[in-house]
Scaffold this motif. Structure first.
Motif, PDB file in Angstrom:
ATOM      1  N   PHE A  47      56.088  10.970  23.801  1.00  0.00           N
ATOM      2  CA  PHE A  47      57.380  10.977  24.479  1.00  0.00           C
ATOM      3  C   PHE A  47      57.168  11.457  25.902  1.00  0.00           C
ATOM      4  CE2 PHE A  47      61.044  13.272  26.127  1.00  0.00           C
ATOM      5  CZ  PHE A  47      61.971  12.241  26.121  1.00  0.00           C
ATOM      6  N   ILE A  48      57.737  10.717  26.846  1.00  0.00           N
ATOM      7  CA  ILE A  48      57.668  11.119  28.260  1.00  0.00           C
ATOM      8  C   ILE A  48      59.091  11.253  28.779  1.00  0.00           C
ATOM      9  CG2 ILE A  48      56.814  10.502  30.554  1.00  0.00           C
ATOM     10  CD1 ILE A  48      54.789   8.637  29.104  1.00  0.00           C
ATOM     11  N   ASN A  90      61.144  11.519  31.895  1.00  0.00           N
ATOM     12  CA  ASN A  90      61.053  11.343  33.347  1.00  0.00           C
ATOM     13  C   ASN A  90      62.332  11.808  34.034  1.00  0.00           C
ATOM     14  OD1 ASN A  90      58.478  10.181  33.691  1.00  0.00           O
ATOM     15  ND2 ASN A  90      59.247   8.170  33.058  1.00  0.00           N
ATOM     16  N   VAL A  91      62.214  12.185  35.291  1.00  0.00           N
ATOM     17  CA  VAL A  91      63.384  12.601  36.066  1.00  0.00           C
ATOM     18  C   VAL A  91      64.168  11.363  36.488  1.00  0.00           C
ATOM     19  CG1 VAL A  91      64.167  13.729  38.178  1.00  0.00           C
ATOM     20  CG2 VAL A  91      62.273  14.697  36.859  1.00  0.00           C
ATOM     21  N   ARG A  92      65.443  11.331  36.077  1.00  0.00           N
ATOM     22  CA  ARG A  92      66.306  10.194  36.404  1.00  0.00           C
ATOM     23  C   ARG A  92      66.945  10.349  37.773  1.00  0.00           C
ATOM     24  NH1 ARG A  92      70.598  10.041  31.951  1.00  0.00           N
ATOM     25  NH2 ARG A  92      71.198   8.126  33.000  1.00  0.00           N
ATOM     26  N   ASN A  93      67.247   9.206  38.361  1.00  0.00           N
ATOM     27  CA  ASN A  93      67.807   9.207  39.715  1.00  0.00           C
ATOM     28  C   ASN A  93      69.299   9.496  39.769  1.00  0.00           C
ATOM     29  OD1 ASN A  93      68.710   6.845  38.617  1.00  0.00           O
ATOM     30  ND2 ASN A  93      67.652   5.488  40.051  1.00  0.00           N
ATOM     31  N   ILE A 131      62.212  12.361  41.545  1.00  0.00           N
ATOM     32  CA  ILE A 131      62.699  11.242  40.729  1.00  0.00           C
ATOM     33  C   ILE A 131      61.524  10.391  40.238  1.00  0.00           C
ATOM     34  CG2 ILE A 131      64.110   9.126  40.798  1.00  0.00           C
ATOM     35  CD1 ILE A 131      65.679  11.740  41.216  1.00  0.00           C
ATOM     36  N   GLN A 191      48.385   3.558  30.083  1.00  0.00           N
ATOM     37  CA  GLN A 191      48.999   3.775  31.397  1.00  0.00           C
ATOM     38  C   GLN A 191      49.620   2.485  31.922  1.00  0.00           C
ATOM     39  OE1 GLN A 191      49.223   6.985  32.681  1.00  0.00           O
ATOM     40  NE2 GLN A 191      50.780   5.889  33.858  1.00  0.00           N
ATOM     41  N   ILE A 209      52.894   2.065  30.146  1.00  0.00           N
ATOM     42  CA  ILE A 209      53.874   3.041  30.645  1.00  0.00           C
ATOM     43  C   ILE A 209      54.404   2.608  32.007  1.00  0.00           C
ATOM     44  CG2 ILE A 209      54.108   5.421  31.510  1.00  0.00           C
ATOM     45  CD1 ILE A 209      52.084   6.218  29.234  1.00  0.00           C
ATOM     46  N   SER A 233      58.369   1.893  33.156  1.00  0.00           N
ATOM     47  CA  SER A 233      58.949   3.019  33.906  1.00  0.00           C
ATOM     48  C   SER A 233      60.026   2.543  34.857  1.00  0.00           C
ATOM     49  CB  SER A 233      57.854   3.751  34.693  1.00  0.00           C
ATOM     50  OG  SER A 233      57.031   4.469  33.797  1.00  0.00           O
ATOM     51  N   ASN A 254      63.366   4.393  37.422  1.00  0.00           N
ATOM     52  CA  ASN A 254      63.987   5.628  37.900  1.00  0.00           C
ATOM     53  C   ASN A 254      65.309   5.971  37.211  1.00  0.00           C
ATOM     54  OD1 ASN A 254      61.894   6.174  39.582  1.00  0.00           O
ATOM     55  ND2 ASN A 254      62.904   5.432  41.454  1.00  0.00           N
ATOM     56  N   GLY A 255      65.890   4.979  36.533  1.00  0.00           N
ATOM     57  CA  GLY A 255      67.134   5.259  35.827  1.00  0.00           C
ATOM     58  C   GLY A 255      66.926   5.560  34.348  1.00  0.00           C
ATOM     59  N   SER A 256      65.665   5.477  33.885  1.00  0.00           N
ATOM     60  CA  SER A 256      65.391   5.597  32.461  1.00  0.00           C
ATOM     61  C   SER A 256      64.544   6.820  32.169  1.00  0.00           C
ATOM     62  CB  SER A 256      64.678   4.341  31.963  1.00  0.00           C
ATOM     63  OG  SER A 256      65.494   3.214  32.198  1.00  0.00           O
ATOM     64  N   GLY A 257      65.209   7.880  31.736  1.00  0.00           N
ATOM     65  CA  GLY A 257      64.522   9.154  31.561  1.00  0.00           C
ATOM     66  C   GLY A 257      63.708   9.274  30.279  1.00  0.00           C
ATOM     67  N   GLY A 258      64.011   8.445  29.274  1.00  0.00           N
ATOM     68  CA  GLY A 258      63.347   8.613  27.983  1.00  0.00           C
ATOM     69  C   GLY A 258      62.388   7.487  27.680  1.00  0.00           C
ATOM     70  N   LEU A 259      61.106   7.810  27.660  1.00  0.00           N
ATOM     71  CA  LEU A 259      60.076   6.799  27.471  1.00  0.00           C
ATOM     72  C   LEU A 259      59.287   7.150  26.206  1.00  0.00           C
ATOM     73  CD1 LEU A 259      58.410   5.680  30.727  1.00  0.00           C
ATOM     74  CD2 LEU A 259      57.164   5.498  28.589  1.00  0.00           C
TER      75      LEU A 259
END
Lengths: 79, 138, 138, 79
Positions: free
Chosen positions: B31-32, B34-37, B87, C14, C17, C21, C23-28
């Motif tokens: 699970f990653i 990431n910081v959302r915009n 972000i 990688q 991923i 990836s 910027n609007g998608s925080g859950g990967l």
């Protein structure tokens, strides 16, 4: 007794710094909560306020010892 | 590299994957976070994470230990970033491996859910016109 | 790189991923299926994968399309390796991203479960003393 | 009619090659299954045997057309 307090997150903003000393009239941690809320009413607006001693969560019935460092844990938001 | 780790440097998915890889464990889930915009349609500039590090590491270790024992995992790693995170970069990475995939999925989801409830880490969303400690108020 | 991809080269987590990836998608969430060194306690030397490639790509694309629409994902990628795959290397990588993590977990698990049921790819386990097409017999 | 068949996985081992031609007496795909099983009884031992035409799964009621390529899909085991 004198209680050393460390604050993180929004708790740091509410008390106006990372460290604080409080003089409480007894040993129960619930007294610290009461005193904090009366000095800093903004704590009542938080979704929760937990305490940790020695890197463990403790509940309000915890009996404070000399040199305990009480850490204020406002709602966590990691991840 | 440590399995349970808090750092202000950029996180690496590959490092986490390498730490849990094992020739007997075919199912690996990562699970990653990431910081959302944006948050609720408001543009976020960056996040700022603060941790009570000794306790955060202890709580992260508890999660990994519980996950490994409950789902019979080969292993689990949890890496969390602190400080300013731009972000699109990783705030948290959780990786785990087990002989079968079902266990890895369940354990990884448990770990991120629990991390968000128990680990003393706080994030501040920074907007153009102010900042907010996430989840502080009801 | 293609999002739906079959190759005899080594897969890259990688790369997967990076492909999802956003910027609007925080859950990967990423699933990696590695080749295990044993099956039912019998030592495996390597796996040999064969695919009916045009149909396998089509079925993989169907899975990704269904996952994206059912869980409102930002995106999903599925990379599968064919040919001889040594112990410890990746046979399949599935990655997906969405604004919230719950959807990514559910979609990624659905994708690997469905891939194992519908995608025309076959693996042969090669042992010291013989070989077996996996799942062929009841 | 003459039916071109391609085999993968264990089906390839059973028919002894990747390609095969079968002469069937009718258009329904079920005839292909019947003929295959009678020529190669090992097909009956498989957990399943599906067919694809033009990269799509089809069921046994499928009506074959000239130049259809029937693909034998024994139990898949990707991932």
């Amino acid at each position: 007794m004198k209680v050393k307090i460390t604050a993180f997150g929004i708790a740091k903003d509410i008390v106006g710094g990372k460290h604080l000393e409080l003089e409480v009239n007894g040993q129960e941690l619930s007294l610290v909560r009461k005193d904090l809320i009366s000095q800093f009413p903004d704590f009542e607006k938080l979704a929760s306020l937990k305490f940790a001693v020695n890197t463990n969560y403790v509940d309000d019935s915890y009996q404070l010892n000399e040199n305990d460092e009480v850490v204020l844990i406002p709602p966590v938001s990691g991840g | 590299m440590e399995k349970i780790y808090i750092t202000s440097d950029r996180l690496s998915s590959q490092a986490c994957i390498d730490l849990v890889s094992d020739n007997g464990s075919g199912g690996l889930v990562v699970f990653i976070g990431n910081v959302r915009n944006k948050t609720k349609d408001k543009a976020v500039q960056y996040l700022d994470f603060e941790s009570y590090e000794p306790m955060a590491l202890k709580e992260m270790q508890k999660i990994a230990d519980e996950a490994v024992s409950r789902w019979n995992l080969h292993d689990m790693v949890i890496h969390h970033r602190v400080g300013k995170v731009p972000i699109g970069e990783e705030a948290v990475i959780i990786a785990c491996s087990s002989p079968h995939r079902k266990e890895s999925f369940a354990a990884c989801e448990f770990a991120i859910d629990t991390l968000k409830e128990t680990v003393p880490i706080w994030k501040k969303e920074v907007f153009e016109d102010g900042e907010v400690w996430v989840s502080a108020h009801p």
